[in-house]
Design an enzyme around this catalytic site. Structure first.
Site, PDB file in Angstrom:
ATOM      1  N   ASN A  61       0.848  -1.191   0.000  1.00  0.00           N
ATOM      2  CA  ASN A  61       0.000   0.000   0.000  1.00  0.00           C
ATOM      3  C   ASN A  61       0.886   1.244   0.000  1.00  0.00           C
ATOM      4  O   ASN A  61       1.870   1.302   0.733  1.00  0.00           O
ATOM      5  CB  ASN A  61      -0.859  -0.037   1.284  1.00  0.00           C
ATOM      6  CG  ASN A  61      -1.947   1.016   1.332  1.00  0.00           C
ATOM      7  OD1 ASN A  61      -2.678   1.203   0.372  1.00  0.00           O
ATOM      8  ND2 ASN A  61      -2.059   1.707   2.465  1.00  0.00           N
TER       9      ASN A  61
ATOM     10  N   GLU B  92      -7.379   4.692   0.553  1.00  0.00           N
ATOM     11  CA  GLU B  92      -7.456   5.795   1.531  1.00  0.00           C
ATOM     12  C   GLU B  92      -7.871   7.096   0.866  1.00  0.00           C
ATOM     13  O   GLU B  92      -7.429   8.175   1.265  1.00  0.00           O
ATOM     14  CB  GLU B  92      -6.095   5.983   2.224  1.00  0.00           C
ATOM     15  CG  GLU B  92      -5.560   4.718   2.866  1.00  0.00           C
ATOM     16  CD  GLU B  92      -4.263   4.917   3.641  1.00  0.00           C
ATOM     17  OE1 GLU B  92      -3.846   6.067   3.848  1.00  0.00           O
ATOM     18  OE2 GLU B  92      -3.675   3.899   4.041  1.00  0.00           O
TER      19      GLU B  92
END
Ligand code: XIL
Length: 644
Positions: free
Chosen positions: A505, A570
């Site tokens: 990520n 996110e």
């Protein structure tokens, strides 16, 4: 219980190799070795499959680097008057409070070495021979005694003319920065017993022509105890600032109120006119907090008076109030279909990052209801991070994560575990580990956390491994293990959860540049080694003027071409300070969603929160509901994008 498909792409379509030779017995060995099983973890570290030839996963350390979780770490049931939850049993951690981290102290030696040089921030392209920096005239270090009032003049001057603006970086508690109405300000402060030592105070002067051109000037203030400590006055305690919140009629509200006494023991709080049927009790673990819980019975603005009473001198009090806006249930109704229903029809997972302990907030029940209605996936914004979950060796605080798991299961949401390996939000004990112990500690952490939450199907295994300017980020993990930490972390995760989706990520990898280049080079190397990476998490903390959509589309496709899934993990879209609008913000949300929907390997679309009331970028209002939980244009764009 987890009703949502793992991926819109069938597992067969995945080209990433699955960790070979994992059998249930091996998993059990991992589980026991981690100390999560009943054996307590003192035995040999067990077989993680390392006898396979070609197995590139190092054994777990034996003995363990840090003690595994024990029965003492198990959270206990929390009484209902501490939280807003009415449909499941909230648990709480039981150990002593973890002390707050103190800022490093300035030593006498450093102080005696003389004042600090001001730091000048020059914006790119500014010619410093044409425009000289602003400065504070005649500013020097200070010496004083606790209990005496200090006044320090801050007069910013610009050699090129004009009056510079200024602001204090952080005021000491109890201090004021008084405006003299002539371009200067005065720091007025009576330091107290707790301030004794050497304190720093920074003011920033802003160039009148270029607001990015700034001088940060830090002074030191040496504070000694007076010979006669009784000369220090006992100042009245105060209520810690309580920001206004939104509440909903007939729903429980909890307010955590804290009295602050700058020079005495924890003050007592009293409510002269408490709301009907309120409970008001000291927090069992945090003895400076009082918890007020009640159910507002009518709408309107509510102001609750609070008296703060000094613990030493009971006649010394201050009075303050906290306010809530109580809205009706219909004030929160949103038109059209819920995002999760629309997304579910398209086999997309839509999610948010959950605020820590939302059920201890005044508006916890509004937060929970909206989250449950709108999303089928959730990530803990902080609860899984090592500083919170394992703050000291052998000490675990699982309550926040456990509660989120219960909430998610009750509402048929899947959960992303985030993050297993990261360089931030680490407790001191991890930061202080010698290099030789870091690999073992990393593996232990992965095993313990994953074994506790076997329901979790998606894990951000390695977070933010790429440096700002490309290349691998120079972290404590890289320093100890080189690039192999990435492989080891993924192999360890795969050993515990053979079927989970394992992610790398990062941010700024969706656009072309050094970070994306590094990502694809890294993936080429790691996939060739057989590192079990299943998906790439694109954080996407964007701004409202973002327009590199073509690059995002291409980079998603490059990930898909490697046989990996894509998760938007996110997303938030901050309003730019030069007048970025909610309409621009909405367009960015809509476009990113569209790119995800058109890409078959984009399985997941998550935002880093959903209300501007609770965002790590709250100054720039980056989310899809406003602070009062009302929909913004971005919310409607997502609805329409999903419905199309
Ligand atoms: C942020 C949280 O939102 C904050 O509350 C916390 O103080 C710092 O971390 N990338 C990540 C997230 O992977 O974990 C970060 O979350 C935001 C950036």
């Amino acid at each position: 219980m987890y009703l949502f498909p793992l991926s819109r792409v069938s597992p067969e379509a995945r080209s990433t190799p699955v960790w070979p030779g994992i059998r249930p017995i091996v998993l059990l060995a991992v589980f026991l070795a981690s100390g999560c099983g009943s054996s307590g973890g003192d035995g040999p570290s067990g077989d993680t499959g390392s006898t396979d030839s070609g197995n590139r996963l190092p054994d777990l350390p034996n003995p363990p680097i840090s003690p595994p979780p024990s029965a003492d770490d198990e959270p206990a049931a929390e009484a209902s008057h501490f939280n807003t939850v009415t449909n499941f049993q909230v648990v709480r951690d039981t150990g002593p409070r973890i002390p707050e981290k103190e800022a490093p102290k300035v030593t006498l030696e450093e102080y005696n070495a003389g004042p600090l040089e001001p730091e000048i921030v020059v914006p790119p392209g500014l010619d410093t021979t044409q425009n000289r920096p602003p400065f504070f005239e005649g500013l020097t270090d200070q010496e004083t005694l606790a209990g005496q009032t200090l006044s320090v003049l801050f007069k910013p001057v610009d050699p090129d003319g004009g009056i510079p603006g200024m602001y204090p970086e952080q005021l000491p508690k109890g201090a004021e920065f008084v405006d003299n109405m002539d371009g200067s300000k005065t720091l007025v402060w009576m330091p107290l017993q707790r301030d004794v030592g050497i304190q720093e105070f920074t003011a920033v002067a802003i160039d009148p022509e270029h607001s990015g051109y700034r001088t940060h000037h830090t002074i030191r203030i040496k504070i000694d105890m007076p010979d006669d400590p009784s000369t220090i006055p006992n100042v009245a305690p105060e209520l810690e600032e309580f920001l206004p919140h939104t509440a909903r009629v007939n729903d429980p509200v909890v307010l955590a109120l804290r009295g602050i006494d700058l020079n005495g023991p924890v003050p007592t709080l009293e409510l002269p006119n408490p709301p009907a049927n309120a409970s008001f009790v000291r927090h069992p673990r945090y003895d400076d907090y009082f918890i007020l819980r009640f159910v507002p019975e009518s709408t309107g603005n509510l102001s609750i008076e609070v008296v703060v009473r000094d613990a030493v001198n009971s006649s010394l009090t201050s009075t303050d109030s906290v306010s809530l806006e109580v809205l009706s249930a219909s004030d929160f109704s949103r038109q059209g279909s819920r995002l999760r229903d629309l997304a579910g029809q398209r086999n997309l997972r839509i999610g948010y990052a959950s605020l820590q302990e939302f059920f201890h907030r005044p508006d916890g029940s509004i937060y929970a209801d909206i989250a449950a209605a709108e999303f089928n996936m959730v990530t803990a914004e902080n609860a899984f991070k090592v500083d919170l979950i394992n703050p000291e060796p052998g000490r675990y605080q699982f309550a926040d994560a456990d509660n989120l798991m219960t909430f998610a299961s009750l509402n048929n949401m899947s959960v992303r575990g985030h993050p297993l390996v990261w360089h931030r939000q680490l407790p001191d004990w991890v930061l202080e580990l010698p290099e030789a112990k870091r690999q073992g500690a990393m593996q232990e952490h992965i095993v313990r956390l994953m074994a506790r939450y076997p329901q979790i199907q998606d894990w951000d295994v390695v977070n933010e491994a790429i440096g700002e300017d490309g290349g691998l980020r120079d972290t404590l993990w890289l320093q100890a293990m080189g690039e192999s930490y990435i492989e080891t972390a993924f192999r360890q995760a795969r050993a515990v959860a053979p079927d989970a989706t394992l992610l790398l990520n990062d941010y700024d990898i969706e656009v072309d540049g050094a970070k994306a280049d590094t990502l694809f080079e890294l993936l080429d190397r790691q996939l060739a080694l057989g590192t079990p990476i299943d998906a790439i998490g694109f954080q996407m903390h964007l701004w409202s003027n973002f327009d590199e959509f073509g690059e995002v589309r291409r980079n998603f496709q490059k990930v898909a071409d490697l046989g990996l899934d894509i998760h938007v993990t996110e997303l938030d879209v901050a309003l730019t300070e030069d007048g970025g609008t909610e309409a621009q913000q909405a367009a960015v949300y809509r476009q990113i969603l569209a790119i995800c929907l058109e890409q078959p390997r984009c399985t997941t679309f998550q935002m880093w929160g959903f209300t501007d009331q609770y965002s790590w970028r709250e100054n720039w209002l980056p989310l899809i509901l406003d602070k009062r939980y009302q929909t913004k244009p971005a919310y409607h764009e997502l609805q329409q994008g999903l419905a199309q």
